[in-house]
Design an enzyme around this catalytic site. Structure first.
Site, short mmCIF file in Angstrom:
data_model
loop_
_atom_site.label_atom_id
_atom_site.label_comp_id
_atom_site.label_asym_id
_atom_site.label_seq_id
_atom_site.Cartn_x
_atom_site.Cartn_y
_atom_site.Cartn_z
N GLU A 94 0.61 -1.15 -0.02
CA GLU A 94 -0.19 -0.08 0.03
C GLU A 94 0.73 1.08 -0.03
O GLU A 94 1.84 1.47 0.85
CB GLU A 94 -0.97 0.03 1.15
N GLU A 104 -4.40 16.21 12.81
CA GLU A 104 -5.61 15.46 13.16
C GLU A 104 -5.85 14.02 13.77
O GLU A 104 -6.45 14.00 14.73
CB GLU A 104 -6.40 15.46 11.79
P1 GTP Z 1 -8.23 0.42 6.84
O1 GTP Z 1 -9.05 -0.90 7.53
O2 GTP Z 1 -8.08 1.49 8.09
O3 GTP Z 1 -7.35 0.13 6.17
O4 GTP Z 1 -9.58 1.09 6.03
P2 GTP Z 1 -9.54 1.23 4.71
O5 GTP Z 1 -9.00 -0.20 3.80
O6 GTP Z 1 -10.92 1.62 4.13
O7 GTP Z 1 -8.38 2.42 4.05
P3 GTP Z 1 -8.53 3.93 4.00
O8 GTP Z 1 -8.69 4.17 2.46
O9 GTP Z 1 -9.98 4.43 4.73
O10 GTP Z 1 -7.18 4.47 4.58
C1 GTP Z 1 -6.85 3.86 5.95
C2 GTP Z 1 -5.65 4.83 6.30
O11 GTP Z 1 -5.63 6.07 5.81
C3 GTP Z 1 -5.51 4.86 7.76
O12 GTP Z 1 -4.44 3.85 8.11
C4 GTP Z 1 -4.75 6.29 8.05
O13 GTP Z 1 -3.48 6.10 7.68
C5 GTP Z 1 -5.43 6.98 6.94
N1 GTP Z 1 -6.71 7.75 7.11
C6 GTP Z 1 -7.89 7.48 6.72
N2 GTP Z 1 -8.81 8.43 7.10
C7 GTP Z 1 -8.10 9.22 7.86
C8 GTP Z 1 -8.60 10.43 8.58
O14 GTP Z 1 -9.72 10.84 8.81
N3 GTP Z 1 -7.55 11.24 9.33
C9 GTP Z 1 -6.32 10.66 9.29
N4 GTP Z 1 -5.63 11.38 10.01
N5 GTP Z 1 -6.00 9.72 8.51
C10 GTP Z 1 -6.70 8.86 7.81
MG MG Z 2 -6.52 -0.04 4.15
#
Ligand code: GTP
Ligand code: MG
Length: 227
Positions: free
Chosen positions: A168, A183
């Site tokens: 990733e 944040e």
């Molecule tokens: P995960 O189970 O967390 O991997 O969910 P996902 O596969 O839907 O991933 P997503 O695309 O939401 O990204 C997850 C990663 O992005 C997190 O581990 C953070 O590093 C970052 N991230 C996502 N949303 C936020 C947010 O609102 N604030 C901050 N600071 N980081 C975020």
């Molecule tokens: Mg993820």
């Protein structure tokens, strides 16, 4: 490779895992770690090569197109917890199939146009496959979060086998990273949902985005004067 924490042992005990299973899991993680760390090394080298060439006056000739590269292999504890949330058992096959963020690279660029330029160059390489792109720059999250998330797959050549491994890659600018870091720290502390504070945090993301665009416009003007 990190040593399993007490919390991990608790999670496994909850699932009635015997001590020998714990040893098996640690052993399995050790092998996975080699695979994922190696995939990180491959992509990190590719990024450094692109950056080196871009710094040359004959190409873009701007230092710090890539400001910083951070990497990590997800800890065993985090992997087990994530599988737990999905109601899945730990095994190498399940991790490979279900999790795409075990190998993580965060690339921090100076300017927003660099993000897409570097990604295009990386994606054009014959051994790199782009599996998924989530563009939270064009479509920020409701929190205000902006970054480009890309799942890549590359072949890695080991002693006796070649493995295709997922990585990733999170790409963001210095400004986006500033916002995300602060944040993240604040949201942790915010125990209950506070709509007013959430709205204010989201507004800071917009302010930062405007600031970043202004810097980019100033850079373009300066570059136009030099040409
Ligand atoms: P995960 O189970 O967390 O991997 O969910 P996902 O596969 O839907 O991933 P997503 O695309 O939401 O990204 C997850 C990663 O992005 C997190 O581990 C953070 O590093 C970052 N991230 C996502 N949303 C936020 C947010 O609102 N604030 C901050 N600071 N980081 C975020
Ligand atoms: Mg993820």
């Amino acid at each position: 490779m990190e040593i399993p924490t007490e919390e991990l042992v608790k999670v496994l005990e909850k699932r009635n895992k015997q001590p020998d299973t714990l040893l098996q899991i640690i052993d399995e993680y050790g092998r996975m770690f080699i695979y994922y760390q190696s995939a990180i090394d491959e992509i990190e080298t590719k990024l450094k090569i692109i950056d080196r060439e871009l710094s040359n006056p004959g190409t873009i000739g701007r230092k710090n197109v890539i400001h910083q590269i951070q990497t990590r292999v997800k800890s065993l504890e985090s992997i087990v917890k994530k599988l737990e949330r999905k109601d899945l058992q730990f095994s190498r096959e399940i991790v490979e199939k279900e999790l795409s963020d075990v190998a993580g690279i965060r690339m921090i660029c100076s300017y927003i146009d660099d993000i897409y330029a570097v990604l295009d160059s990386l994606a054009a390489q014959s051994d790199v496959t782009v599996l998924e792109i989530k563009d939270y720059i064009k479509n920020p999250k409701p929190s205000g979060y902006r970054s480009l998330h890309v799942i890549l797959e590359i072949p890695v050549f080991f002693f006796k086998e070649t493995k295709r491994i997922k990585v990733e890659l999170q790409i963001r600018t210095i400004a986006m990273d500033f916002w995300a870091s602060l944040e993240h720290g604040l949201r942790y502390k915010l125990e209950t949902d506070d709509p007013d504070l959430s709205r204010r945090l989201e507004q800071t993301a917009t302010t930062i985005s405007n600031l970043e665009n202004e810097m980019l416009m100033i850079r373009s003007k300066i570059e136009a004067q030099i040409e």
